[in-house]
Design a protein around this motif. Structure first.
Motif, mmCIF file in Angstrom:
data_model
loop_
_atom_site.group_PDB
_atom_site.id
_atom_site.type_symbol
_atom_site.label_atom_id
_atom_site.label_comp_id
_atom_site.label_asym_id
_atom_site.label_seq_id
_atom_site.Cartn_x
_atom_site.Cartn_y
_atom_site.Cartn_z
ATOM 1 N N ALA A 2 0.823 -1.284 -0.131
ATOM 2 C CA ALA A 2 -0.020 0.111 -0.114
ATOM 3 C C ALA A 2 0.832 1.063 0.144
ATOM 4 O O ALA A 2 1.664 1.472 0.833
ATOM 5 C CB ALA A 2 -0.966 0.000 1.244
ATOM 6 N N HIS A 3 0.656 2.201 -0.874
ATOM 7 C CA HIS A 3 1.133 3.321 -1.024
ATOM 8 C C HIS A 3 0.209 4.565 -1.329
ATOM 9 O O HIS A 3 -0.170 4.628 -2.055
ATOM 10 C CB HIS A 3 2.151 3.709 -2.178
ATOM 11 C CG HIS A 3 3.183 2.323 -2.226
ATOM 12 N ND1 HIS A 3 4.432 2.389 -1.464
ATOM 13 C CD2 HIS A 3 3.225 1.319 -2.959
ATOM 14 C CE1 HIS A 3 5.076 1.403 -1.762
ATOM 15 N NE2 HIS A 3 4.473 0.806 -2.709
ATOM 16 N N GLU A 4 -0.117 5.140 0.078
ATOM 17 C CA GLU A 4 -1.247 6.048 0.275
ATOM 18 C C GLU A 4 -1.036 7.366 -0.543
ATOM 19 O O GLU A 4 -1.903 8.033 -1.188
ATOM 20 C CB GLU A 4 -1.069 6.340 1.540
ATOM 21 C CG GLU A 4 -2.098 5.520 2.433
ATOM 22 C CD GLU A 4 -2.367 5.719 3.789
ATOM 23 O OE1 GLU A 4 -2.732 6.989 4.044
ATOM 24 O OE2 GLU A 4 -2.173 5.034 4.797
ATOM 25 N N THR A 5 0.202 7.441 -0.797
ATOM 26 C CA THR A 5 0.767 8.905 -1.708
ATOM 27 C C THR A 5 0.658 8.703 -3.411
ATOM 28 O O THR A 5 0.757 9.382 -4.146
ATOM 29 C CB THR A 5 2.218 9.401 -1.361
ATOM 30 O OG1 THR A 5 3.186 8.249 -1.543
ATOM 31 C CG2 THR A 5 2.465 9.690 -0.070
ATOM 32 N N ASP A 6 0.384 7.236 -3.757
ATOM 33 C CA ASP A 6 0.356 6.935 -5.297
ATOM 34 C C ASP A 6 -0.730 6.361 -5.629
ATOM 35 O O ASP A 6 -1.194 5.174 -5.486
ATOM 36 C CB ASP A 6 1.630 6.023 -5.331
ATOM 37 C CG ASP A 6 2.939 6.102 -5.272
ATOM 38 O OD1 ASP A 6 3.224 7.703 -5.111
ATOM 39 O OD2 ASP A 6 3.908 5.298 -4.692
ATOM 40 N N PRO A 7 -1.825 7.192 -5.975
ATOM 41 C CA PRO A 7 -3.093 6.794 -6.175
ATOM 42 C C PRO A 7 -2.998 6.017 -7.725
ATOM 43 O O PRO A 7 -2.129 6.202 -8.442
ATOM 44 C CB PRO A 7 -3.679 8.020 -6.509
ATOM 45 C CG PRO A 7 -2.770 9.167 -6.703
ATOM 46 C CD PRO A 7 -1.548 8.798 -6.047
#
Length: 183
Positions: free
Chosen positions: A12-17
């Motif tokens: 999960a990368h919250e900054t990479d939509p």
């Protein structure tokens, strides 16, 4: 990396939509029914082909539809405060294709009226709803409706999967290669 409850790894990368094209490709793999959401306002009929439709609650009876931000149908529903949701039958494919591209005319053959709201003639299922709440999220408006009337008939439903109309096994076949933009 995080581990979910099932034990598989999830990155999960919250900054990479996720890009819209990837999300659209994944969502095309989810088979849905096809509905028409409609209302009447100022002696005009407004309608949208919608596959973002679900039950929210049985008590109170609430359903959810998602409409495009800025659409004429969404604006008319907000003004009127009431709308219909009709599940389309396999025989309604041509109505779905046409209504996905343009608004209906006042005397549109696809519609009849129930309690002042346009409903699809011979729909296998239908609801009349009072707007409970509306919430803009992203490029759509989530409309929660309180169901005030229902209709149910025995007809085979129209389905949408991977950008094409489909039918249940044993129902027959929708027109080969026919596509639409049910949203």
């Amino acid at each position: 990396m995080t581990v979910n409850r099932l034990g598989s790894s999830v990155v999960a990368h919250e900054t990479d939509p996720v890009d819209p094209g990837s999300l659209r490709a994944v969502m095309r793999g989810f088979a849905t029914g096809v509905t028409v959401v409609a209302t009447a306002d100022d002696d005009r009929t407004f309608a949208a082909v919608v596959n973002s439709f679900t039950s929210v609650s049985l008590a109170p009876p609430l359903v959810l539809v998602c409409l495009k931000v800025g659409s004429r149908t969404c604006a008319a529903i907000e003004r009127r405060g009431f709308f219909s949701v009709c599940v389309l039958a396999d025989a309604h494919q041509r109505h779905s294709e046409r209504l996905a591209r343009s608004q209906p005319t006042v005397d549109d053959e696809a519609f009849e009226f129930a309690h002042g709201l346009p409903v699809i003639r011979d729909a296998p299922a239908g609801l009349l709803c009072r707007v409970d709440s509306m919430l803009a999220k992203g490029d759509h408006v989530i409309v929660i409706g309180c169901v005030v009337a229902t209709k149910l008939a025995e007809r085979d439903p129209l389905l949408f999967y991977n950008g094409q109309y489909r039918v249940l096994p044993g129902q027959g076949v929708a027109e080969a290669g026919s596509t639409a933009s049910a949203k």
